[in-house]
Design an enzyme around this catalytic site. Structure first.
Site, PDB file in Angstrom:
ATOM      1  CB  SER A 200      -0.918  -0.081   1.252  1.00  0.00           C
ATOM      2  OG  SER A 200      -1.724   0.930   1.127  1.00  0.00           O
ATOM      3  CG  ASP A 267     -16.815 -18.280  -9.192  1.00  0.00           C
ATOM      4  OD1 ASP A 267     -15.587 -18.436  -9.876  1.00  0.00           O
ATOM      5  OD2 ASP A 267     -17.073 -18.624  -8.301  1.00  0.00           O
ATOM      6  CB  VAL A 272     -12.062 -22.873 -10.918  1.00  0.00           C
ATOM      7  CG1 VAL A 272     -12.144 -23.313  -9.330  1.00  0.00           C
ATOM      8  CG2 VAL A 272     -11.004 -23.413 -11.417  1.00  0.00           C
ATOM      9  CG  ASP A 274     -12.095 -19.945  -7.528  1.00  0.00           C
ATOM     10  OD1 ASP A 274     -12.825 -19.046  -8.138  1.00  0.00           O
ATOM     11  OD2 ASP A 274     -10.974 -20.130  -7.893  1.00  0.00           O
ATOM     12  CG  ASP A 425      -6.253  -2.973  -3.623  1.00  0.00           C
ATOM     13  OD1 ASP A 425      -7.243  -2.512  -2.954  1.00  0.00           O
ATOM     14  OD2 ASP A 425      -5.055  -3.139  -3.503  1.00  0.00           O
ATOM     15  CG  HIS A 461      -5.440  -2.555   0.049  1.00  0.00           C
ATOM     16  ND1 HIS A 461      -4.759  -2.111  -1.079  1.00  0.00           N
ATOM     17  CD2 HIS A 461      -4.942  -1.824   1.179  1.00  0.00           C
ATOM     18  CE1 HIS A 461      -3.957  -1.201  -0.609  1.00  0.00           C
ATOM     19  NE2 HIS A 461      -3.864  -1.031   0.616  1.00  0.00           N
TER      20      HIS A 461
END
Length: 534
Positions: A200, A267, A272, A274, A425, A461
């Site tokens: 960050s 997704d 996959v 997940d 993020d 993040h």
């Protein structure tokens, strides 16, 4: 100064002091030569502490080097410098930590980065020293508890430019220099290797070191970096602006409904299921597609229907800020990122909510752009927002933008840098880092020889989320590259296991060097061999 003295007094009385077995004693006289020609030292405090209690929750790769379980106590030589730059009316604190006994020093120097408006501090030197490194940190010219207006203004309407320079770069370079000088004084030997490890703000600081102090570090880890500061801060402010501009303040359950719907739609694009959208470029989910649906909420309790304005708000958060002339300004969040971090609402009922802008971006707009401590998002027009954006770029890019693509000096010095960014993020748009690295690649096609970037699908993040998180392995990988020449073609990461396929709660994989794409190639999704780089 009084507060600093009290803190050091408490430090002394809270630990047992012992004799020093290092090359030189841990006393003030040892460090009298610790100075720079551009500063005036106001105070120097040196304290030897045995059995200093560390955070027992700290472990591999949390903030410092992943060198094993950090001990509960550490024997440390604390050095604290307070100084000013003559004529600038600033006060900077630098903290230096040295393993008290020379036998515990691993001959290396490590700085941990800060976060948000915090450049660093005393806490940032503890974990490195506990892992055997000498270390230093800086408060960047302001205390972490000081309000941004208190240090960002000289007076109402007037920016405190020296304080911003200190925070952005100047104090960082000085802390590195002073820390390595203290290391050489105390151990009579310079560090064999010097490292930076941050995420960050710490990731921005790592990039600043490579750009502005290219000879200071042999290796840099820069995760989820807050680079492009002059642009992404307004992108963080965009959700709050858009909410008042569209006159819609949805509760968190509504924002979560859009995120859940996007994940549900996209997704499986990677093969996959997940909870991760690892191929966002192939996701074409439209926020408008769930207008009219009912959302069940718990806080506040009840049902609410999704409106066109809510959909326009979320679409704007995904797209990022666009000017009044429909020109791109900066990137938005990815589809599976949590929208409630940048658009927090407090509600007395489902239809009576108030938006609370993200604090750092609100400070940036209020203190450094509007220069008005009473400034608010309320009543801003699209033109007002554009004016703020242009002012941010025009006045601050060279100070804190941290997006200089010329890393030639870092390359020539033999430095190595690893950057990574989670694709979920929720604070710093992932595509801003992709943009920067792509521009560095355009400038130097051989950039991977010294600077490598990895995208981490499903990671929030600086870590967390269901995805492939490299935060526990990246520093070890960097050290192997710097010290052994082990080139990291991939970056190890750990994710939440896909239910029903593995008895373990986690799964591992190797993240791909950008621009290669982390791709499911078939087989058990909990097996690392089921993923490759395309």
């Amino acid at each position: 100064m009084a507060i600093l003295s009290i803190a050091w007094a408490l430090l002394i009385t809270s630990a047992r002091l012992g004799l020093v077995s290092a090359s030189k004693p841990c006393i003030a006289d040892t460090f009298r030569s610790l100075e720079l020609n551009n500063i005036n030292i106001l105070s120097l405090n040196v304290t030897a502490v045995r059995n200093y209690l560390t955070d027992d929750s700290a472990s591999d790769g949390v903030t410092s080097a992943p060198t094993g379980r950090i001990p509960l106590t550490v024997d440390i030589c604390f050095v604290s410098l307070t100084y000013t730059h003559p004529g600038q009316n600033d006060v900077v604190n630098t903290y230096i930590g040295l393993p008290l006994d020379v036998s515990n020093w691993n001959t290396r120097f490590l700085m941990d980065g800060g976060g948000g408006w915090t450049a660093g501090g005393l806490d940032e030197i503890i974990s490195p020293v506990a892992s055997g490194y000498s270390s230093s940190s800086t408060d960047g010219g302001h205390n972490s508890t000081t309000s941004t207006a208190d240090w960002g203004f000289v007076s109402e309407g007037n920016t405190n430019w020296p304080a911003l320079w200190d925070f952005s770069s100047v104090a960082l370079g000085e802390a590195a220099t002073l820390g390595k000088m203290a290391t050489e004084i105390y151990f009579k030997s310079s560090p064999k290797y010097s490292y930076w490890n941050g995420c960050s703000t710490g990731g921005r600081q790592g990039h600043m070191m490579a750009q502005r102090f290219p000879t200071y570090f042999d290796g840099i880890v820069a995760g989820s970096p807050a680079i492009n500061w002059d642009r992404f801060q307004l992108a963080e402010y965009w959700p709050a602006f858009l909410a008042q501009f569209l006159d819609t303040q949805p509760p968190a359950c509504v924002l979560n409904a859009f995120t859940d719907a996007a994940i549900q739609a996209c997704d499986l694009l990677d093969g996959v299921k997940d909870g991760i959208i690892s191929l966002p470029g192939q996701c074409h989910f439209k926020a408008s597609s769930i207008v009219g649906q009912t959302v069940n909420c718990n806080n506040p309790y009840g049902q609410i229907t999704i409106t066109d304005r809510m959909a326009d708000l979320v679409r704007g958060m995904w797209e990022g800020p666009i000017s009044l002339e429909d020109q791109f300004e900066w990137y938005g969040l990815n589809y599976d990122a949590d929208l409630t971090s940048l658009l927090t609402t407090t509600c007395t009922s489902l239809h009576n909510c108030t938006v609370i802008p993200f604090s750092i971006s609100a400070d940036w707009a209020r203190v450094f752009l509007a220069r008005n401590s009473s400034f608010s998002v309320q009543g801003l027009t699209r033109q007002d927002f554009d004016n703020l954006f242009r002012e941010s770029v025009d006045q601050y890019a060279s100070i804190i933008g941290t997006h200089n693509t010329d890393l030639t000096s870092f390359m020539v010095a033999g430095g190595k840098m690893i950057s990574w960014h989670g694709m979920q993020d929720e604070l710093i748009p992932t595509n801003g880092t992709v943009d920067y690295y792509s521009r560095v690649m355009d400038r130097d096609p051989d950039v991977a020889d010294y600077y490598r970037f990895y995208l981490a699908p499903g990671v929030a993040h600086c870590g967390g989320g269901p995805g492939f998180d490299p935060s526990d392995t990246v520093f070890k990988t960097l050290r192997a590259w710097v010290e052994n020449g082990t080139v990291p073609d991939t970056l190890g990461a750990i994710a939440t296991a896909v239910a029903g396929s593995n008895s373990s709660s986690t799964r591992t994989a190797q993240l791909c060097l950008y621009p290669e794409i982390f791709t499911y190639v078939g087989g058990d999704p909990n097996d690392a061999s089921s993923f490759g780089c395309v």
